[in-house]
Design a protein around this motif. Structure first.
Motif, short mmCIF file in Angstrom:
data_model
loop_
_atom_site.label_atom_id
_atom_site.label_comp_id
_atom_site.label_asym_id
_atom_site.label_seq_id
_atom_site.Cartn_x
_atom_site.Cartn_y
_atom_site.Cartn_z
N ALA A 66 63.96 19.63 22.05
CA ALA A 66 63.45 19.68 20.69
C ALA A 66 62.33 20.72 20.60
CB ALA A 66 62.93 18.30 20.29
N ALA A 67 62.12 21.22 19.39
CA ALA A 67 61.07 22.21 19.17
C ALA A 67 60.40 21.92 17.84
CB ALA A 67 61.68 23.61 19.16
N TYR A 68 59.18 22.42 17.68
CA TYR A 68 58.52 22.26 16.39
C TYR A 68 57.63 23.47 16.12
CZ TYR A 68 54.70 20.39 19.30
OH TYR A 68 53.74 20.21 20.24
N GLY A 69 57.28 23.61 14.84
CA GLY A 69 56.45 24.74 14.44
C GLY A 69 55.87 24.52 13.08
N ASN A 70 55.13 25.52 12.59
CA ASN A 70 54.42 25.39 11.32
C ASN A 70 55.17 25.96 10.12
OD1 ASN A 70 52.11 24.06 12.29
ND2 ASN A 70 51.45 25.98 13.24
N ASP A 71 56.03 26.95 10.35
CA ASP A 71 56.83 27.52 9.26
C ASP A 71 57.97 28.33 9.87
OD1 ASP A 71 55.75 30.06 9.98
OD2 ASP A 71 54.06 29.73 8.64
N SER A 72 58.69 29.11 9.03
CA SER A 72 59.87 29.83 9.52
C SER A 72 59.53 30.87 10.58
CB SER A 72 60.61 30.49 8.35
OG SER A 72 59.77 31.42 7.70
N ARG A 73 58.28 31.33 10.64
CA ARG A 73 57.91 32.31 11.66
C ARG A 73 57.98 31.73 13.07
NH1 ARG A 73 52.34 33.85 9.02
NH2 ARG A 73 52.43 31.60 8.96
#
Length: 198
Positions: A66-73
């Motif tokens: 799994a992965a996560y981030g703050n926005d499409s960047r």
């Protein structure tokens, strides 16, 4: 039918959204059969976004974690172009069953801060969902094979019935023909050699 793939996904989508406390969720399932590729997307909370054409490369973008981030960047390049307007924090979780990648779940929420606990919860839930999806596909395959076997068996039974009726008809014809042949032979002899006296 509880073994229907779409039904399983529809049942899971709300629960996954609640689990992540997210505003939107998209589930992508991708399947290759022989040379054809089929895909399915279910969404909730993203009704204003256009449907996305699913690419096989997406499923390799995250690998099996799994992965996560703050926005499409923060998305892998293969996905950043598919979701250029993703302005919210997100979590992407693969749907992995029996070593086979079936798709992934993308959840997002405005002002969400996804914790490692949420990531772990979603990962566990998505593993269970993936196993359920794979089992549903296997059940569907078994069901189709069974129905095909029943059709084949019914066809065989019908052929056997027709063969038995044909055999019975041949036996009856033989049984009727033998006495009839004797009678006709006797009548022929009478006509040839004499008169019927009465």
């Amino acid at each position: 039918n509880s073994f229907d793939v779409r039904t399983l996904l529809e049942d899971a989508i709300s629960q996954l959204m609640l689990m992540a406390n997210a505003d939107g969720i998209r589930i992508f399932v991708f399947e290759t059969q022989n040379t054809s590729i089929s895909s399915m997307e279910l969404r909730r909370g993203y009704d204003d976004l256009p449907a996305t054409d699913i690419c096989p490369e997406w499923f390799d973008a995250f690998g099996i974690t799994a992965a996560y981030g703050n926005d499409s960047r923060d998305l892998p390049p293969e996905l950043a172009t598919a979701f250029p307007n993703l302005a919210d924090p997100w979590i992407a979780v693969p749907l992995l069953a029996y070593g086979k990648l079936l798709g992934f779940v993308l959840v997002a929420g405005k002002n969400c801060i996804f914790s490692s606990r949420t990531l772990m919860l979603l990962s566990t839930a998505c593993r269970q969902l993936a196993i359920s999806l794979e089992n549903a596909k296997l059940f569907g395959s078994i069901e189709r094979s069974y129905l095909k076997m029943v059709d084949t068996q019914e066809g065989s039974i019908q052929k056997e019935r027709l063969a038995a009726i044909g055999g019975l008809a041949a036996t009856l014809a033989h049984e009727i023909r033998n006495p009839l042949a004797t009678i006709l032979s006797s009548l022929s002899q009478v006509r040839k050699h004499g008169k019927i006296e009465g």
